[in-house]
Design an enzyme around this catalytic site. Structure first.
Site: not given
Ligand SMILES: CC(C)Oc1ccc(CN(CCC(N)=O)C(=O)c2cnn(Cc3ccccc3)c2-c2ccc3sccc3c2)cc1
Length: 254
Positions: A34, A51, A145
């Site tokens: 967060d 992000h 992991l």
């Molecule tokens: C296997 C993995 C790599 O693939 C996925 C991973 C996540 C999602 C879902 N996703 C993105 C779409 C959505 N639901 O908003 C989130 O949960 C979301 C919401 N905020 N942030 C920014 C954020 C970035 C980093 C840390 C916290 C938040 C993210 C996000 C987007 C891209 C990445 S990459 C590694 C983490 C991450 C997080 C879909 C596929």
């Protein structure tokens, strides 16, 4: 003065990787990531920059947790519902996973990391879904992991869904109501083949669970920090593990 310095020094030493490796390493660490938006705002940058930086931290902490010998790292990208975000930000978020996987999947494979998703990935746009399914497919044999992303995940929905499946199985005779216990119930959850988290970390000063793994966190050590996720480093991770080691030592004691 000298005493104070010595204590401060010891405090510093507490977080050396070598010191930490002498104590118990939490098998399953869950992180509510967060603070991306706040990080960007503090720097008068667009939220997407937060992000992007947050994604770099995911890469850094994944590598470090694997080095420390953590078995499962569950990441919850705590984000308010997407419908509250401007379209540009949602579009950016939806392409971020592909960017992350395109640049990081080779390293994840080389590091023997297994990528998993917990939650409802089917609601992702097709291009994101393809990238995620490819990563899951290409790492499912790995035995290092387990990198477990909580996507579109809500704990109460997970528990209600488990109850629905359980009721069906009792009604269709698969199991007897009298057979149901905590282990049987756990087998109906999305985390049925994972150990419960030993340590939960939440960044950016929020002290809430936000409907995350409510059943699984029953005995988990919580470590909250004001540090914003993009600023979270290996050193903060070591501080959290050190704290975990201090507490689990007391847990062992009477
Ligand atoms: C296997 C993995 C790599 O693939 C996925 C991973 C996540 C999602 C879902 N996703 C993105 C779409 C959505 N639901 O908003 C989130 O949960 C979301 C919401 N905020 N942030 C920014 C954020 C970035 C980093 C840390 C916290 C938040 C993210 C996000 C987007 C891209 C990445 S990459 C590694 C983490 C991450 C997080 C879909 C596929």
């Amino acid at each position: 003065m000298f005493e104070k310095m010595k204590r401060w020094k010891n405090k510093e030493e507490g977080y050396e990787k070598e010191t930490i490796l002498q104590g118990p390493i939490p098998a399953h660490v869950a992180i509510i990531m967060d603070g991306n938006g706040r990080w960007a705002k503090k720097r008068a940058l667009p939220r997407m920059a937060g992000h992007y930086e947050g994604m770099q931290t995911v890469r850094k902490i994944t590598r470090f947790a694997n080095e420390l010998g953590v078995k499962v790292l569950t990441l919850y990208a705590f984000s308010t519902e997407n419908w509250k975000r401007p379209k540009t930000e949602v579009d950016y978020l939806m392409q971020l996973p592909e960017q992350f996987l395109n640049t990081f999947l080779p390293e994840l494979i080389a590091e023997n990391v297994q990528v998993r998703v917990m939650g409802h990935k089917d609601q992702l746009p097709l291009h994101t879904l393809h990238a995620v399914d490819k990563a899951i497919e290409e790492t499912k044999q790995n035995t290092g992991l387990i990198l477990n992303f909580a996507l579109n995940y809500g704990s109460r929905a997970e528990i209600v869904h488990a109850v629905q499946k359980l009721v069906d199985d009792v009604q269709n005779g698969t199991i007897q109501a009298s057979d149901v216990n905590e282990q049987v119930f756990h087998s109906y959850l999305m985390t049925n083949d994972l150990p419960d988290p030993d340590l939960l970390i939440r960044t950016s000063g929020e002290i809430r669970l936000s409907n995350f793994m409510l059943w699984q966190l029953a005995y988990t050590e919580f470590w909250f920090t004001d540090v914003l996720w993009p600023d979270f480093t290996e050193r903060h991770f070591l501080q959290a593990v050190h704290e975990f080691q201090q507490r689990s030592r007391r847990f062992g004691g009477v």
